[in-house]
Design a protein around this motif. Structure first.
Motif, PDB file in Angstrom:
ATOM      1  N   ASP A 279       3.422  17.482 -20.463  1.00 25.03           N
ATOM      2  CA  ASP A 279       4.547  17.209 -20.865  1.00 25.03           C
ATOM      3  C   ASP A 279       4.600  16.937 -22.839  1.00 25.03           C
ATOM      4  O   ASP A 279       3.723  16.605 -23.564  1.00 25.03           O
ATOM      5  N   PRO A 280       5.624  17.799 -22.829  1.00 21.87           N
ATOM      6  CA  PRO A 280       4.926  17.768 -24.317  1.00 21.87           C
ATOM      7  C   PRO A 280       5.511  16.914 -25.567  1.00 21.87           C
ATOM      8  O   PRO A 280       4.890  16.618 -26.730  1.00 21.87           O
ATOM      9  N   TYR A 281       6.315  16.166 -24.748  1.00 20.79           N
ATOM     10  CA  TYR A 281       6.941  14.670 -25.125  1.00 20.79           C
ATOM     11  C   TYR A 281       5.243  13.573 -25.128  1.00 20.79           C
ATOM     12  O   TYR A 281       5.730  12.514 -25.477  1.00 20.79           O
ATOM     13  N   GLY A 282       4.565  14.037 -24.235  1.00 24.36           N
ATOM     14  CA  GLY A 282       3.768  12.742 -24.102  1.00 24.36           C
ATOM     15  C   GLY A 282       3.050  12.623 -24.972  1.00 24.36           C
ATOM     16  O   GLY A 282       2.663  13.161 -26.303  1.00 24.36           O
ATOM     17  N   SER A 283       1.671  11.603 -25.215  1.00 24.25           N
ATOM     18  CA  SER A 283       0.739  10.654 -25.737  1.00 24.25           C
ATOM     19  C   SER A 283       0.239  11.535 -26.304  1.00 24.25           C
ATOM     20  O   SER A 283      -0.376  12.361 -25.825  1.00 24.25           O
ATOM     21  N   GLN A 284       0.220  11.797 -28.068  1.00 23.89           N
ATOM     22  CA  GLN A 284      -0.679  12.724 -28.750  1.00 23.89           C
ATOM     23  C   GLN A 284      -2.306  11.814 -28.838  1.00 23.89           C
ATOM     24  O   GLN A 284      -2.899  13.117 -28.910  1.00 23.89           O
ATOM     25  N   GLU A 285      -2.545  11.008 -28.531  1.00 26.05           N
ATOM     26  CA  GLU A 285      -3.799  10.893 -28.722  1.00 26.05           C
ATOM     27  C   GLU A 285      -4.956  11.080 -27.518  1.00 26.05           C
ATOM     28  O   GLU A 285      -5.209  11.355 -27.746  1.00 26.05           O
ATOM     29  N   GLU A 286      -3.901  11.441 -25.899  1.00 19.85           N
ATOM     30  CA  GLU A 286      -4.245  12.377 -24.521  1.00 19.85           C
ATOM     31  C   GLU A 286      -4.946  13.622 -24.821  1.00 19.85           C
ATOM     32  O   GLU A 286      -6.144  13.750 -25.118  1.00 19.85           O
ATOM     33  N   THR A 287      -4.496  14.482 -25.806  1.00 19.07           N
ATOM     34  CA  THR A 287      -4.634  15.570 -26.089  1.00 19.07           C
ATOM     35  C   THR A 287      -6.382  15.738 -27.285  1.00 19.07           C
ATOM     36  O   THR A 287      -6.493  16.392 -27.498  1.00 19.07           O
ATOM     37  N   LYS A 288      -5.385  14.598 -27.711  1.00 20.42           N
ATOM     38  CA  LYS A 288      -6.414  14.737 -29.224  1.00 20.42           C
ATOM     39  C   LYS A 288      -8.164  14.042 -28.757  1.00 20.42           C
ATOM     40  O   LYS A 288      -8.634  14.684 -29.435  1.00 20.42           O
ATOM     41  N   THR A 289      -8.298  13.696 -27.341  1.00 18.24           N
ATOM     42  CA  THR A 289      -9.738  12.865 -27.038  1.00 18.24           C
ATOM     43  C   THR A 289     -10.472  13.934 -26.184  1.00 18.24           C
ATOM     44  O   THR A 289     -11.495  14.341 -26.558  1.00 18.24           O
TER      45      THR A 289
END
Length: 106
Positions: free
Chosen positions: A26-36
């Motif tokens: 999901d491109p609008y999903g949480s940015q925290e998940e991608t950072k980890t």
């Protein structure tokens, strides 16, 4: 109908959002998940994947225990630490350590 009120395709999307969309996320999903996940190195991800595969297979654990000369619980613990990113290499006794032990016994 006016096209001026609609956003053209791709407008408002950042490169990161396009990357997420291309990966089926999901491109609008949480940015925290991608950072980890982005902060974790590929080598670390591979070690964690390998350790999960080893823990899923009792035969692989036993083969590793026989190959290294350690007990099965010690090998299981090693891979559990790898999976949790608390990896510490098992200390193998050196020949100098064994010669000191044999001298103490005499």
């Amino acid at each position: 109908m006016s096209n001026g009120s609609k956003n053209p395709a791709g407008e408002g999307f950042t490169n990161e959002m396009r990357d997420e969309q291309a990966r089926g996320k999901d491109p609008y999903g949480s940015q925290e998940e991608t950072k980890t996940t982005a902060s974790e190195s590929f080598a670390s991800q591979e070690k964690r994947y390998y350790s999960s595969q080893m823990l899923d297979s009792p035969e692989s654990l036993m083969n590793e225990a026989l190959r290294t000369g350690n007990s099965a619980p010690a090998i299981r613990r090693k891979y559990q630490k790898m999976l949790c990113s608390f990896e510490q290499e098992l200390v193998q006794p050196t020949s100098a350590d064994s010669s000191k032990k044999s001298k103490r016994g005499h």
